[in-house]
Write an enzyme that holds these catalytic residues in place. Structure first.
Site, mmCIF file in Angstrom:
data_model
loop_
_atom_site.group_PDB
_atom_site.id
_atom_site.type_symbol
_atom_site.label_atom_id
_atom_site.label_comp_id
_atom_site.label_asym_id
_atom_site.label_seq_id
_atom_site.Cartn_x
_atom_site.Cartn_y
_atom_site.Cartn_z
ATOM 1 C CB SER A 34 -0.938 0.008 1.211
ATOM 2 O OG SER A 34 -0.197 0.175 2.389
ATOM 3 C CG ASP A 58 -4.616 -5.008 5.242
ATOM 4 O OD1 ASP A 58 -4.054 -5.056 6.361
ATOM 5 O OD2 ASP A 58 -5.361 -4.078 4.889
ATOM 6 C CB SER A 124 7.394 7.033 16.543
ATOM 7 O OG SER A 124 7.765 8.369 16.287
ATOM 8 C CE1 TYR A 149 3.336 7.036 12.244
ATOM 9 C CE2 TYR A 149 4.146 9.015 13.328
ATOM 10 C CZ TYR A 149 4.356 7.742 12.857
ATOM 11 O OH TYR A 149 5.584 7.163 13.014
ATOM 12 C CE LYS A 153 4.020 3.894 14.446
ATOM 13 N NZ LYS A 153 4.085 2.509 13.937
ATOM 14 C CE1 TYR A 177 12.238 1.282 15.122
ATOM 15 C CE2 TYR A 177 10.599 2.031 13.549
ATOM 16 C CZ TYR A 177 11.241 1.000 14.204
ATOM 17 O OH TYR A 177 10.900 -0.285 13.913
ATOM 18 C CG PHE A 178 15.048 9.560 18.261
ATOM 19 C CD1 PHE A 178 14.681 10.767 18.811
ATOM 20 C CD2 PHE A 178 15.059 8.431 19.068
ATOM 21 C CE1 PHE A 178 14.348 10.850 20.157
ATOM 22 C CE2 PHE A 178 14.724 8.510 20.413
ATOM 23 C CZ PHE A 178 14.372 9.718 20.967
ATOM 24 C CG ASN A 179 13.642 12.486 12.777
ATOM 25 O OD1 ASN A 179 13.439 12.469 13.985
ATOM 26 N ND2 ASN A 179 12.945 13.246 11.966
ATOM 27 C CG ASN A 199 9.503 11.793 6.484
ATOM 28 O OD1 ASN A 199 8.852 10.867 6.034
ATOM 29 N ND2 ASN A 199 9.363 12.230 7.723
ATOM 30 C CG LEU A 200 15.090 17.583 6.188
ATOM 31 C CD1 LEU A 200 14.628 18.874 5.521
ATOM 32 C CD2 LEU A 200 15.791 17.899 7.517
#
Ligand code: UD1
Length: 337
Positions: A34, A58, A124, A149, A153, A177-179, A199-200
């Site tokens: 997806s 799924d 996260s 979102y 988490k 998780y961080f980034n 995202n950056l």
């Protein structure tokens, strides 16, 4: 040991599949594509030299999931499969609650029925919100999530804790998780954002390659040394390896434990520092401008990762330079293909 990797064709999932094989595990992927592409399976084959077993469905589908878990004699599950677009989750919260919580509950129900003991859950640092003190440790109080979102988490972690409290014969680890950034050094797998990246780093690499005209830095008037936000950017391969360490720890547990770990580098870098490093490492100039703040952005966050170091016996090995060189190599590979 056979490990089911839900969302195994995704960004972190695919890198984890590689590290599982490197450590002697046999991963089995479940993905409904997806938010990922089948080409990832070919990338994995190019790295590993064989086809990783995969099933397309799924993982909200209890019957199919149970069938695969039993047929493959799965002993551990790493549950990545989830939606992750913060903005979309604000627009369509039910989609996020239904999918992210539904799939996690389904995984737990299947584990219960099939007698699978070990679970690693993708959480996260978003659960910390805007923390009062940084770096955040696992003891730092969770704050109300900024987005649906993020809330999936936070609630996900609560559900796992309740399941263990109820006496269920499972051992569960949630990884915050961080980034995650970067790509596999072979450039066979990497991040595949759907549409315009939010995202950056994918936005940076797409701008550098000419797919986007200009990057906007969301604010340079924050209370940080250079005014831009601070994050803990971790190479996806380092992150992937922590999942192997988590499984090792779970194997040593005898049932009915729950624990959480921060996974970051332990250092913060600003958005502007990241851009400068990207330019320096890859010897190019990025077209960017300073724009307004993005609503909901945390000002600064990075993780204390001493607990993962001590208990998981894990630490990051890759630098920011390597992460940004790998991200750029991956973007160039995508263009050439
Ligand atoms: C957030 C969540 C993270 C979640 C991720 C999913 C926090 C602390 N983190 O990460 O848990 O997994 O979303 O997407 O809540 N930026 C720009 N220009 C851009 C894009 C980003 O300046 O075009 C800046 C952002 O303002 C931010 C930084 O780059 O300061 C990182 O942004 P992003 O990559 O979206 O990740 P987070 O928002 O930190």
């Amino acid at each position: 040991m056979k490990v089911l990797v839900t969302g195994g064709a995704g960004f972190i999932g695919s890198h984890t599949v590689v590290e599982l094989v490197n450590a002697g595990y046999s991963p089995v992927i479940v993905d409904n594509f997806s938010n990922s592409e089948k080409s990832v399976l070919q990338g994995l084959k190019n790295i590993l030299g064989f086809d990783v077993p995969f099933y397309e469905f799924d993982c909200n589908d209890f019957n199919k999931l149970k069938e695969v878990v039993e047929a493959e004699k799965i002993e551990g599950i790493i549950h990545f499969a989830a939606y992750k677009a913060v903005g979309e989750s604000v627009q369509n919260p039910l989609k996020y609650y239904r999918n992210n919580l539904g799939s996690m509950i389904t995984v737990l129900e299947v584990m219960k029925e099939a007698g699978v003991k070990n679970l690693v859950f993708s959480s996260s640092c978003t659960v910390y919100g805007q923390p009062d003190h940084i770096p955040v440790t696992e003891e730092t109080p969770k704050k109300k999530a900024e987005s649906p979102y993020g809330n999936t988490k936070a609630i996900g972690e609560d559900i796992l804790e309740d399941v263990i409290k109820s006496g269920e014969k499972m051992d569960i680890i949630a990884l915050r998780y961080f980034n995650p950034i970067g790509a596999h050094p072979t450039a066979e797998i990497g991040e595949l954002p759907n549409g315009v990246p939010s995202n950056l780093v994918p936005f940076i690499t797409q701008t550098a390659i000419g797919k986007r005209e200009q990057l906007t830095v969301f604010g340079d008037d924050y209370d940080t040394p250079d005014g831009s936000n601070i994050r803990d950017f971790i190479h996806v391969v380092d992150l992937a390896k922590a999942h192997v360490s988590a499984l090792e720890l779970l194997k040593s547990k005898s049932g009915n434990t729950y624990d959480v770990f921060n996974l970051g580098t332990g250092e913060g870098n600003s958005v502007l520092e990241l851009i400068n490093t990207f330019e320096k490492v890859n010897d190019l100039k990025l077209n960017y401008k300073i724009g307004p703040r993005r609503p909901g952005d945390v000002v600064k966050i990075y993780g204390d990762v001493a607990k993962a170091g001590k208990i998981l016996n894990w630490k990051t090995q890759k630098s920011l330079d390597e992460s940004l060189a790998d991200a750029w190599r991956w973007e160039q590979k995508l263009k050439n293909n």
